[in-house]
Design an enzyme around this catalytic site. Structure first.
Site, PDB file in Angstrom:
ATOM      1  N   THR A  24       0.861  -1.185   0.000  1.00 35.19           N
ATOM      2  CA  THR A  24       0.000   0.000   0.000  1.00 35.19           C
ATOM      3  C   THR A  24       0.891   1.227   0.000  1.00 35.19           C
ATOM      4  OG1 THR A  24      -0.051   0.068   2.388  1.00 35.19           O
ATOM      5  CG2 THR A  24      -1.775  -1.189   1.300  1.00 35.19           C
TER       6      THR A  24
ATOM      7  N   GLU B 294      -5.587  -3.814  -1.288  1.00 35.29           N
ATOM      8  CA  GLU B 294      -6.154  -4.922  -0.512  1.00 35.29           C
ATOM      9  C   GLU B 294      -7.253  -5.676  -1.255  1.00 35.29           C
ATOM     10  OE1 GLU B 294      -5.527  -1.897   0.413  1.00 35.29           O
ATOM     11  OE2 GLU B 294      -4.858  -1.738   2.496  1.00 35.29           O
TER      12      GLU B 294
ATOM     13  N   LYS C 195     -15.753  13.602  13.867  1.00 33.04           N
ATOM     14  CA  LYS C 195     -16.809  13.022  14.696  1.00 33.04           C
ATOM     15  C   LYS C 195     -17.290  14.053  15.696  1.00 33.04           C
ATOM     16  CE  LYS C 195     -14.957   8.578  13.707  1.00 33.04           C
ATOM     17  NZ  LYS C 195     -13.606   8.075  13.541  1.00 33.04           N
TER      18      LYS C 195
ATOM     19  N   TRP D 200     -21.085  12.115  12.051  1.00 27.92           N
ATOM     20  CA  TRP D 200     -19.902  12.309  11.246  1.00 27.92           C
ATOM     21  C   TRP D 200     -20.064  13.487  10.279  1.00 27.92           C
ATOM     22  CZ3 TRP D 200     -17.976   6.794   9.450  1.00 27.92           C
ATOM     23  CH2 TRP D 200     -17.689   6.030  10.600  1.00 27.92           C
TER      24      TRP D 200
END
Lengths: 550, 550
Positions: A182, A327, A436, A441
């Site tokens: 990654t 992934e 948050k 959110w």
């Protein structure tokens, strides 16, 4: 237990070489255009496998590549995994210390390197503090070796063995076959391993209409680098389909891309948005025949609606927005229109096309908010969790990351998304960046985009700053256009945002800065800001910094 | 070992129900047309899984179906395997003693049966000598139970549980999920098991262009019975694609088929050649709007060239010849044209289309003659061997058949084929029927077809009769048209064959018979002839009954 044959990559190439022996593989190279066929390619792949045997590279070795998109690199795509080894594609644009970490972590036994990238690799290999200790051999992707400190080193054409046949082993489908890291915007890069089976499943997954719809008649040019998650799996899938390959070679510019499309009659290409924006700019000034081109798959970052529309209206090219991660092998979603949507008005249709799209058959996802799965209303958002036969359930040798990034076989993608009633996913933020506030959110990306739309703003980012009562509150960091004063702009920005967002979304402070810190890959480095402003005091918090109770 | 999620069927339905909730599943039934959606279907599938729990059917049970193509049958396609059980579709057209053998061998715990097939099942269950001992419950596919001796018995609508949600287990991909028996023209039927993984792989295998090219916009009507190798995998694959299903119900006739195509705007359908010959006959006398229909997949037997051409020229429908067996899940090859062939003259093109075609991506094959692999010249032939992730490597509980029918993971298909230089397979005979003369093979089917082309011949078959020197020699059995004398016809036939075949292929004797013995399914029973004529003396053997040495 039901008996069957393992899922491995070799039959894809076997079939292409036998059923499509004359279909071409074309490549722009350091030395001009190269042109071969599946039949000849298959023999070269056998020569490569024999060469790896001759060089004493162990069967379960990891073999690294440090290369652009060309036929020799493509030869490693089958030659390395089909002999039982693991193909590890390394991003040559990473800083030295990342390359060092990756080569050491993967313990690559042999590295293939492009002539134009020898210097970069030398730089990483020098003072590498043992990171390159496992590397026993460097092979330069050409027919001679430039002056270099890499040692021992040989050139690819000398490295290849003479024997054009190879006794391919029957491999276990669970055998590791590939590896990518990654990009690691935070912390060290994380290694993702692919097995023969996950690569087989991803190949089959992207072939159908619901994936990338690859056909024997397609001429496919992956502009996405082969070091970016195996060029999104295209080299293997195009082979499975029996299509023609076109590789654009080292650092292609828009003129190279346009010429290859025109000369090779490319029907399908793929890459990040900037490539296609660059091509549009080029086409404004230059003539090119794009009539063969049917589709562009765009991923890696969100494609603007204007880009999608421009290709469709001016060039009759359909843009397919796709989504994935290292992934997920990587392709996991694509913004296909559903039956019936083709006849929608262009604007309504494009609002689907700009989304990350529909998850592919074979995969499952859910979107987790603070209180479980969110409703599919296109407004609520949460973190995208995904799982399936080509989604990994672990990182290579990183137990601490496995603890946080996976739950019961689900990959927590770190992408915060909405899902509309038709099931189209749209990314609104990264999980680490979402703010948050009072259990709800706020999307930092949405606020940033809205602020950057202001004429007097050149750059803007929004982070969550810790707050005793509300957990976090948004603070904006703005680089103003030269000569613009601060006070009135702040009021302007709040007014602008108030048009589209509720009171409790509005940043409680706007901080003027000279510039916004950036990561090695040019993204805003919010981590630096978060550390610096962890104790930032906010006075102007609204009374209810969360949505009203219903 | 690389971590990933198992390949199972459930995510295909999950995705269809979530992303295509309103897409339809239409079925002709005993009670008229039924019409539902993926969302509602998914709830019914959950009710079925709950009902199997409530009925005490064990998780690893085999559950049999004795049904035509309709939505309730389709509900078992996901309800049974997704709860972890094994779906066993039984051919209700088999003779009683085969049904008895199959039900006993599979030890089915529960049987679903169509109202119109209750009598057939009763017939098999009566005097079954313990074959039905494992069956604990019969469920009639309707909303009431006819007068029957089946016991205990209930109707499907009463059997379904009320709970429309089910806690689907995460299954191991190697778990058995399906089962079909080969038709067994010789000896007892052989059971082939499918796992979650092989069904997943077959589903992914037939989705792309190189398979059956199934799309979300397709409206698919499997006329091939759901008891024939799971309707060639279409129910699962159409769900994966998000397409619309149309099931033609019990014993559809050409009028039913034409009406469903017209009313439901079917784009893709599939079945054996006789169905499509029947539809052509019907269309000569009756009007029907076939304008929605794009493609017909034909398999199970060779489709005549005239059939392929008639659909293309008169109805603009493309016929796709496909090949497979119970052992290959079943689709393993399809006669797609390659890029460029579309512009060939129709006759040349159709010579490719009548072949069994190109093996699908992911599979491998070889063709074995007496002395190893045969060349791909379209003339030499040998037995087709095949392997891959959706090809079985064993029969259920039949070690003696496993000894003869599999070698190192390869399935010996029993089909004798040629492969042309473009890689298209064509079946020329069954391995047990091919005639071995002096180490070379003669195709009995080719000779039969050539003889039957004679105007005075109504039926003909050719078998190999043991011969001391040449191992076997061909002998033809001919039923002549009424009133035709024998002597001159024999000379005629030999002249006819001599035009196209070498001397050593010509039958050494032509035997006139009243009729040719047939099997239960109407095929020539060559075994009876071979037994009867094992000692048949042949006088007229050529001096060299094999090709000349080169």
């Amino acid at each position: 237990m039901v008996g069957t044959t393992d899922q491995t990559l070799r039959p894809f190439l076997w079939r292409a070489a036998k059923l499509y022996p004359d279909r071409e593989i074309v490549s722009r190279t350091h030395e001009g255009l190269s042109r071969t066929t599946y039949a000849a390619y298959d023999r070269r792949v056998a020569r490569l496998a024999n060469a790896l045997d001759d060089a004493g590279v162990s069967r379960d070795a990891r073999v690294g590549t440090f290369c652009w998109n060309h036929t020799r690199h493509f030869e490693t795509y089958f030659g390395v995994p089909c002999r039982g080894s693991q193909l590890h594609t390394i991003n040559p644009l990473l800083p030295d210390h990342h390359v060092q970490y990756i080569v050491e972590n993967a313990a690559d036994e042999l590295l293939f390197v492009d002539p134009s990238l020898v210097e970069s690799l030398e730089s990483a290999a020098t003072d590498a503090d043992g990171a390159f200790d496992a590397v026993e051999q460097f092979v330069v992707m050409g027919s001679d070796v430039p002056e270099t400190s890499l040692d021992p080193v040989t050139d690819y054409e000398s490295f290849l063995a003479d024997d054009e046949t190879y006794d391919w082993p029957d491999l276990d489908e669970e055998r590791p076959a590939g590896m990518c890291y990654t990009s690691g915007t935070t912390g060290k890069p994380k290694g993702v391993e692919y097995s023969q089976q996950t690569m087989w499943a991803h190949t089959m997954g992207i072939l159908p209409e619901a994936g990338l719809d690859l056909r024997a008649s397609d001429v496919v040019m992956p502009v996405v680098p082969m070091f970016h998650v195996m060029a999104w799996g295209l080299p293997h899938a195009v082979t499975a389909a029996g299509g023609k390959h076109v590789y654009p070679g080292p650092a292609p510019d828009p003129a190279d891309i346009a010429r290859l499309i025109e000369d090779e009659r490319v029907t399908f290409t793929a890459g990040v948005p900037t490539v296609w924006l660059g091509l549009l700019d080029y086409l404004e000034e230059n003539d090119a025949d794009l009539s063969s081109l049917e589709r562009i798959a765009i991923g890696g970052a969100a494609a603007p609606e204007s880009l999608i529309r421009e290709y469709e209206e001016s060039y009759d090219v359909q843009v397919l927005h796709a989504w994935g991660m290292t992934e997920t092998s990587p392709v996991a979603a694509a913004a296909h229109l559903k039956p019936g949507m083709e006849s929608w008005p262009a604007e309504k249709r494009d609002r689907k096309r700009v989304k990350q799209g529909l998850v592919l058959p074979g995969l499952e996802f859910k979107v987790m908010g603070e209180e479980g799965e969110i409703p599919w209303n296109g407004e609520d958002f949460g973190e995208l969790w995904i799982r399936g036969p080509w989604v990994t359930t672990e990182y290579f040798g990183r137990p601490e990351a496995n603890e946080t990034d996976f739950v019961d076989g689900w990959l927590k993608t770190g992408d915060v998304v909405t899902v509309d009633p038709e099931g189209y996913i749209q990314i609104v933020d990264r999980a680490k960046d979402v703010i948050k506030s009072g259990g709800e959110w706020i999307s930092s990306q949405e606020l940033e985009n809205a602020i950057m739309a202001h004429d007097d703003v050149t750059e803007a980012t929004v982070i969550g700053v810790p707050h005793e009562k509300w957990q976090e509150r948004p603070v904006a960091f703005v680089v103003a256009r030269e000569g613009v004063g601060g006070g009135p702009l702040m009021a302007d920005i709040r007014d602008l945002l108030a048009e589209d967002y509720p009171e409790w979304w509005l940043p409680d402070d706007v901080v003027y800065v000279e510039s916004i810190p950036k990561t090695a890959t040019g993204k805003f480095d919010k981590k630096v800001l978060r550390d610096e402003y962890a104790d930032h005091e906010i006075d102007d918090v609204p009374e209810e910094a969360a949505p009203e109770e219903e």
